[in-house]
Design a protein around this motif. Structure first.
Motif, short mmCIF file in Angstrom:
data_model
loop_
_atom_site.label_atom_id
_atom_site.label_comp_id
_atom_site.label_asym_id
_atom_site.label_seq_id
_atom_site.Cartn_x
_atom_site.Cartn_y
_atom_site.Cartn_z
N ARG A 1 -8.76 4.66 2.93
CA ARG A 1 -7.86 4.81 4.09
C ARG A 1 -8.60 5.46 5.26
O ARG A 1 -8.38 5.10 6.43
CB ARG A 1 -6.62 5.62 3.70
CG ARG A 1 -5.81 4.98 2.58
CD ARG A 1 -4.38 5.52 2.52
NE ARG A 1 -4.31 6.96 2.52
CZ ARG A 1 -4.42 7.74 1.46
NH1 ARG A 1 -4.61 7.20 0.26
NH2 ARG A 1 -4.32 9.05 1.56
N SER B 1 -8.18 7.57 -0.93
CA SER B 1 -8.16 8.34 0.32
C SER B 1 -9.37 7.99 1.19
O SER B 1 -9.27 7.93 2.42
CB SER B 1 -8.11 9.84 0.04
OG SER B 1 -9.35 10.31 -0.48
N LYS C 1 0.80 -1.22 0.00
CA LYS C 1 0.00 0.00 0.00
C LYS C 1 0.84 1.27 0.00
O LYS C 1 0.49 2.26 -0.63
CB LYS C 1 -0.95 -0.02 1.20
CG LYS C 1 -1.96 -1.15 1.11
CD LYS C 1 -2.72 -1.30 2.39
CE LYS C 1 -3.62 -2.53 2.32
NZ LYS C 1 -2.87 -3.76 1.98
N GLU D 1 -3.15 1.34 8.11
CA GLU D 1 -3.53 0.69 6.85
C GLU D 1 -2.38 0.62 5.86
O GLU D 1 -2.20 -0.40 5.18
CB GLU D 1 -4.72 1.44 6.23
CG GLU D 1 -5.23 0.83 4.93
CD GLU D 1 -5.87 -0.55 5.11
OE1 GLU D 1 -6.11 -1.22 4.09
OE2 GLU D 1 -6.12 -0.95 6.27
N LEU D 2 -1.58 1.67 5.76
CA LEU D 2 -0.50 1.68 4.77
C LEU D 2 0.62 0.69 5.11
O LEU D 2 1.48 0.41 4.27
CB LEU D 2 0.08 3.08 4.61
CG LEU D 2 -0.85 4.11 3.96
CD1 LEU D 2 -0.13 5.44 3.82
CD2 LEU D 2 -1.33 3.63 2.59
N SER E 1 -9.24 3.92 9.01
CA SER E 1 -8.88 4.63 10.24
C SER E 1 -10.05 4.69 11.21
O SER E 1 -9.88 4.50 12.43
CB SER E 1 -8.40 6.05 9.91
OG SER E 1 -7.20 6.02 9.17
#
Length: 410
Positions: free
Chosen positions: A380, A377, A362, A401-402, A384
């Motif tokens: 993500r 975006s 990611k 997440e990344l 969060s």
């Protein structure tokens, strides 16, 4: 190579899903199966009971070769948006030739008649649809009346079963998008509400009842009965962390409600929220709780699902102007959540086809255009919010997440 595609929520993966997968392979003779699965939130706007990577791994443990995440814009969209987003991504994946799904009534002729009527919109259909909506019916109820007026009352049973309703949207999506996907409809093998074929809803309700009665120690044995062996092995250790509910959304919803100002332009409204609902939301008194807020907003001409979806969109900042038809996406992507190790070679076929980007790392993914940048975006942001809900409920901190990677099962 022959591959089937399945559109899913797997909330959680259960024996009914296993039956569908087994029958789909049997009927089509497919060598591989892939799924596009909703991630953090359901199509009704509620948080999933388990982390998306764990749910995807449970499905892969039972034979799914690849499990991808459906972008949150479509996963929490209307039935049309949900179906079109998933169908387009499965089509652009380049691996799938047949879309398989469960229905209460697998009658191709009925679905064809209904699909053609909706797409062709004869005057008699449009007139009744508008008349019923003006009379205060919700869109689904008005559409049923309009279709029955043209096709006869025998279509009503088809339109009143939840899996049939979604199946109809898959038929419509394939036609609207010009997708070459073939259709395989599989009759549900039971009522899915009891015994070894309990539905995802029934499983969640049973676990909720165990929690309310203080019998959470029984959750593990129940899951061993309700889930396939591989899925149960993965999910049973998490039984105590199963029950994220919409109640946890209350403080985040209240915070956004306190920011509401005068009615904005239509394009700035939360996705799926009408101006009337927005104005009613501004008048809701705080403090309150999630269910009370939903009940305050609900009216006869609106479905509960649309209300709850729009509230999630308010929390995530998804606006009407973010709505983009799947066919308009120039550089679509799919986030890989889980895979079987012997099936990872399929990803090379996707890369060679060049119609879609598979995200495996990611932090290295750079969206190719503003549309996909916005979609990514939002994904993500949804992750969060979900991670915060997990932390609030259980004190568990999910990785950012990344930094997360697909689950690869041996």
């Amino acid at each position: 190579m022959k591959a089937i595609g399945i559109i899913s929520e797997y909330n959680p993966y259960h024996t009914g899903h296993a039956y569908l997968l087994r029958k789909a392979r049997e009927i089509t003779g497919a060598s591989h199966a892939v799924s596009v699965m909703s991630g953090c939130f359901s199509q009704q706007g509620s948080p999933m009971v388990l982390d998306k990577y764990l749910r995807a791994a449970a499905a892969a443990s039972d034979g799914l070769d690849l499990v991808f995440e459906l972008p949150v814009l479509y996963a929490t969209g209307s039935a049309r948006d949900f179906a079109e987003g998933a169908v387009l991504l499965l089509t652009r994946l380049g691996l799938v030739d047949t879309l398989c799904f469960g229905v209460e009534d697998p009658d191709p002729d009925s679905f064809e008649r209904i699909t053609c009527c909706i797409l062709e919109e004869p005057a008699a259909y449009r007139d009744v649809l508008l008349e019923r909506q003006k009379a205060g019916d919700s869109y689904p109820a008005a559409r049923e009346e309009a279709l029955a007026s043209v096709l006869g009352d025998d279509v009503r049973p088809v339109l009143r079963q939840p899996n049939n309703i979604l199946a109809l949207e898959y038929h419509l999506a394939i036609r609207r998008l010009g997708s070459p996907l073939k259709i395989c409809m599989i009759r549900r093998n039971s009522d899915y509400h009891s015994g070894s074929t309990a539905s995802a809803t029934a499983i969640r309700n049973h676990l909720t009842a165990l929690e309310a009665s203080g019998e959470t120690g029984s959750a593990g044995s129940y899951l061993r009965e309700a889930l396939p062996e591989g899925a149960a092995g993965l999910l049973e250790p998490e039984a105590a962390h199963f029950l994220l509910s919409s109640d946890g959304l209350t403080p985040y919803l209240a915070a956004r409600m306190m920011e509401l100002s005068d009615l904005p332009e239509e394009s700035e409204l939360p996705l799926d929220m009408t101006a009337e609902v927005y104005q009613r939301l501004r008048k809701v008194s705080l403090p309150s709780d999630y269910e009370s807020i939903v009940n305050d907003l609900k009216r006869r001409n609106e479905t509960r699902g649309r209300i709850t979806r729009s509230l999630l969109h308010l929390m995530l900042g998804i606006r009407e102007k973010d709505r983009v038809r799947p066919a308009e996406i120039q550089s679509p992507y799919l986030n890989l959540l889980a895979a079987r190790s012997e099936s990872t070679h399929l990803l090379r076929k996707v890369q060679d086809a060049g119609e879609l980007i598979v995200i495996t790392k990611k932090s290295a993914y750079i969206p190719a255009d503003p549309v996909t940048d916005r979609l990514w975006s939002l994904d993500r942001k949804a992750a969060s919010l979900y991670a915060q809900l997990v932390h609030d409920a259980f004190g568990i901190t999910l990785p950012p997440e990344l930094k997360r990677t697909p689950v690869i099962l041996d």
